[in-house]
Design a protein around this motif. Sequence first.
Motif, short mmCIF file in Angstrom:
data_model
loop_
_atom_site.label_atom_id
_atom_site.label_comp_id
_atom_site.label_asym_id
_atom_site.label_seq_id
_atom_site.Cartn_x
_atom_site.Cartn_y
_atom_site.Cartn_z
N ILE A 166 0.88 -1.17 0.00
CA ILE A 166 0.00 0.00 0.00
C ILE A 166 0.92 1.22 0.00
O ILE A 166 1.78 1.35 0.87
CB ILE A 166 -0.92 0.02 1.24
N PRO A 167 0.78 2.11 -0.98
CA PRO A 167 1.65 3.29 -1.00
C PRO A 167 1.39 4.19 0.21
O PRO A 167 0.24 4.38 0.61
CB PRO A 167 1.30 4.00 -2.30
N VAL A 168 2.48 4.73 0.75
CA VAL A 168 2.41 5.62 1.91
C VAL A 168 3.06 6.95 1.54
O VAL A 168 4.19 6.99 1.07
CB VAL A 168 3.13 5.00 3.13
N ALA A 220 -0.44 8.19 -6.77
CA ALA A 220 -0.66 6.93 -6.06
C ALA A 220 -2.11 6.48 -6.16
O ALA A 220 -2.40 5.30 -6.38
CB ALA A 220 -0.23 7.08 -4.60
N VAL A 221 -3.04 7.42 -6.00
CA VAL A 221 -4.47 7.10 -6.07
C VAL A 221 -4.84 6.56 -7.45
O VAL A 221 -5.70 5.69 -7.58
CB VAL A 221 -5.32 8.34 -5.69
N SER A 222 -4.17 7.04 -8.49
CA SER A 222 -4.49 6.59 -9.85
C SER A 222 -4.04 5.16 -10.11
O SER A 222 -4.50 4.54 -11.06
CB SER A 222 -3.87 7.53 -10.88
N LYS A 223 -3.19 4.62 -9.25
CA LYS A 223 -2.61 3.30 -9.49
C LYS A 223 -2.94 2.24 -8.45
O LYS A 223 -2.63 1.07 -8.66
CB LYS A 223 -1.08 3.42 -9.57
N HIS A 224 -3.54 2.63 -7.31
CA HIS A 224 -3.73 1.70 -6.20
C HIS A 224 -5.13 1.83 -5.60
O HIS A 224 -5.67 2.93 -5.54
CB HIS A 224 -2.69 1.96 -5.11
N TRP A 264 0.14 16.85 -3.04
CA TRP A 264 -0.99 16.42 -3.85
C TRP A 264 -0.57 15.69 -5.12
O TRP A 264 -1.15 14.64 -5.44
CB TRP A 264 -1.93 17.58 -4.16
N PRO A 265 0.44 16.15 -5.89
CA PRO A 265 0.80 15.38 -7.09
C PRO A 265 1.20 13.93 -6.76
O PRO A 265 0.83 13.01 -7.49
CB PRO A 265 1.99 16.17 -7.67
N ASP A 266 1.91 13.72 -5.67
CA ASP A 266 2.29 12.37 -5.27
C ASP A 266 1.06 11.55 -4.85
O ASP A 266 0.94 10.37 -5.19
CB ASP A 266 3.28 12.40 -4.10
#
Length: 182
Positions: free
Chosen positions: A27-29, A79-83, A73-75
């Motif tokens: 899970i990306p953090v 992450a939201v677009s991929k996970h 926000w860009p990060d």
Amino acid sequence: MSRVLVLTGLPGSGKSVASEIAVMMDIPVITMGDLIRAETAKRGLEPSGDNIGEVAVDLRKKFGDDVVLRRLWPDIQNAVSKHPLVLIDGMRSTPEKEALIELMGDEPDILAILASESTRDSRLSGRGRSDDEGTSTRDTRERNWGVEALINEANYRIQNEDDINSFREEVKALLEGLSRTD
């Protein structure tokens, strides 16, 4: 649709441990404090608790209480677009949450990690991070930013007083449940 889980809690409560579990689960953090530590280094300052705290206060004073979230926000968006689930570690205020809602167009879930001051003090003195100088100054600063209001808004709460294994299991179970896409 992706979910965002915000971790909040006072220093030493266990946010970093919860983040480590998320990382182990792929899970990306996104860690908000990393931006402050990087800005402290960029300014050529030693990474002491006082310097990191002063940089955090300065950024908020100059650019608003939601500056850290907006800069990350860009990060977050990537992450939201991929996970299916993304974790944001270390949100400190309602303005940061409101900025996230504005940018995402949706409410995040909030997990408050709770531990007593004596437990947190003991942890901070033992972990050896350069900004760990006890709870008193940091608690005051973060309370002034509104961390307690965010804790009170949490959808989920996990007590982290004693057994680290029980805490880890509780965090893992919550993350597994939130990660389900069915």
